[in-house]
Design a protein around this motif. Structure first.
Motif, PDB file in Angstrom:
ATOM      1  N   THR A  33       0.822  -1.206   0.000  1.00 29.50           N
ATOM      2  CA  THR A  33       0.000   0.000   0.000  1.00 29.50           C
ATOM      3  C   THR A  33       0.863   1.265   0.000  1.00 29.50           C
ATOM      4  OG1 THR A  33      -1.786  -1.126   1.174  1.00 29.50           O
ATOM      5  CG2 THR A  33      -1.748   1.285   1.290  1.00 29.50           C
ATOM      6  N   VAL A  50      -5.549   5.966  -0.133  1.00 33.12           N
ATOM      7  CA  VAL A  50      -4.509   4.956  -0.256  1.00 33.12           C
ATOM      8  C   VAL A  50      -4.787   4.115  -1.486  1.00 33.12           C
ATOM      9  CG1 VAL A  50      -3.905   4.836   2.198  1.00 33.12           C
ATOM     10  CG2 VAL A  50      -5.741   3.377   1.307  1.00 33.12           C
ATOM     11  N   LEU A  96       2.840   7.729   2.664  1.00 29.81           N
ATOM     12  CA  LEU A  96       3.132   6.487   3.352  1.00 29.81           C
ATOM     13  C   LEU A  96       3.420   5.386   2.338  1.00 29.81           C
ATOM     14  CD1 LEU A  96       0.641   4.136   3.318  1.00 29.81           C
ATOM     15  CD2 LEU A  96      -0.535   6.091   4.316  1.00 29.81           C
ATOM     16  N   ASP A  98       3.877   0.976   2.664  1.00 26.60           N
ATOM     17  CA  ASP A  98       4.001  -0.268   3.431  1.00 26.60           C
ATOM     18  C   ASP A  98       4.919  -1.197   2.650  1.00 26.60           C
ATOM     19  OD1 ASP A  98       0.494  -0.339   4.398  1.00 26.60           O
ATOM     20  OD2 ASP A  98       2.192   0.744   5.237  1.00 26.60           O
ATOM     21  N   GLU A 106       7.362  -6.483   7.304  1.00 23.93           N
ATOM     22  CA  GLU A 106       6.695  -5.364   6.651  1.00 23.93           C
ATOM     23  C   GLU A 106       6.239  -4.356   7.690  1.00 23.93           C
ATOM     24  OE1 GLU A 106       3.028  -6.267   4.666  1.00 23.93           O
ATOM     25  OE2 GLU A 106       3.225  -4.583   3.285  1.00 23.93           O
ATOM     26  N   ARG A 107       6.437  -3.089   7.369  1.00 21.25           N
ATOM     27  CA  ARG A 107       5.969  -2.016   8.239  1.00 21.25           C
ATOM     28  C   ARG A 107       5.657  -0.798   7.392  1.00 21.25           C
ATOM     29  NH1 ARG A 107      10.320   1.658  11.144  1.00 21.25           N
ATOM     30  NH2 ARG A 107       8.727   3.109  10.440  1.00 21.25           N
ATOM     31  N   ARG A 108       5.068   0.196   8.056  1.00 20.80           N
ATOM     32  CA  ARG A 108       4.690   1.430   7.369  1.00 20.80           C
ATOM     33  C   ARG A 108       5.801   2.462   7.537  1.00 20.80           C
ATOM     34  NH1 ARG A 108      -1.372   3.226   7.267  1.00 20.80           N
ATOM     35  NH2 ARG A 108      -1.180   1.602   5.696  1.00 20.80           N
ATOM     36  N   TYR A 109       6.162   3.090   6.447  1.00 20.66           N
ATOM     37  CA  TYR A 109       7.137   4.169   6.443  1.00 20.66           C
ATOM     38  C   TYR A 109       6.448   5.464   6.037  1.00 20.66           C
ATOM     39  CZ  TYR A 109      10.494   0.391   6.702  1.00 20.66           C
ATOM     40  OH  TYR A 109      11.200  -0.718   7.105  1.00 20.66           O
ATOM     41  N   TRP A 110       6.937   6.577   6.582  1.00 16.11           N
ATOM     42  CA  TRP A 110       6.323   7.886   6.368  1.00 16.11           C
ATOM     43  C   TRP A 110       7.333   8.874   5.802  1.00 16.11           C
ATOM     44  CZ3 TRP A 110       1.164   8.525   7.132  1.00 16.11           C
ATOM     45  CH2 TRP A 110       0.495   7.602   7.933  1.00 16.11           C
TER      46      TRP A 110
END
Length: 120
Positions: A33, A50, A96, A98, A106-110
């Motif tokens: 995403t 998104v 953002l 993912d 997996e993680r969300r980056y900003w």
């Protein structure tokens, strides 16, 4: 280290348009995403739109019909075309993504955010 960089913010009159872009670079892969949140002064951060890697989109109700999200998977870039802007759209817009980085899950980056100001 993953890096997200937004561009395209600025000052526009009500009724005008802006196009935001966000490039995800560095050590990030298999991005699922991508999208945009925003935060106005004194308010919590909220979803704007998104989009999945397959092209499925989700919009906040207040921007439906005015904003369009798209992405270029080959370039790890997401866009937000904003038309018919209103003063209430004024906020810092955050990108953002993912995805995976190194051996981490997996993680969300900003991104750091870009200011959008709509004058009445």
């Amino acid at each position: 280290q993953p890096r997200l960089v937004e561009s395209g913010g600025g000052l526009v009159q009500a009724g005008g348009s802006l196009r935001l872009s966000c490039l995800a670079s560095g050590d990030i892969f298999s991005i699922t995403t991508m999208g945009w949140y925003r935060q106005a002064p004194g308010k919590t951060r909220e979803l704007v739109a998104v989009i999945t890697s397959g092209g499925r989109t989700t919009y906040q109700d207040t921007v439906k019909g005015r904003f369009t999200i798209s992405r270029d998977n080959a370039k790890n870039t997401v866009y937000l075309q904003m038309n018919s802007l209103k003063p209430e759209d004024t906020a810092v817009y955050y990108c953002l993504a993912d995805g995976f980085s190194g051996a981490r899950a997996e993680r969300r980056y900003w991104g750091p955010g870009t200011q959008v100001t709509v004058s009445s």
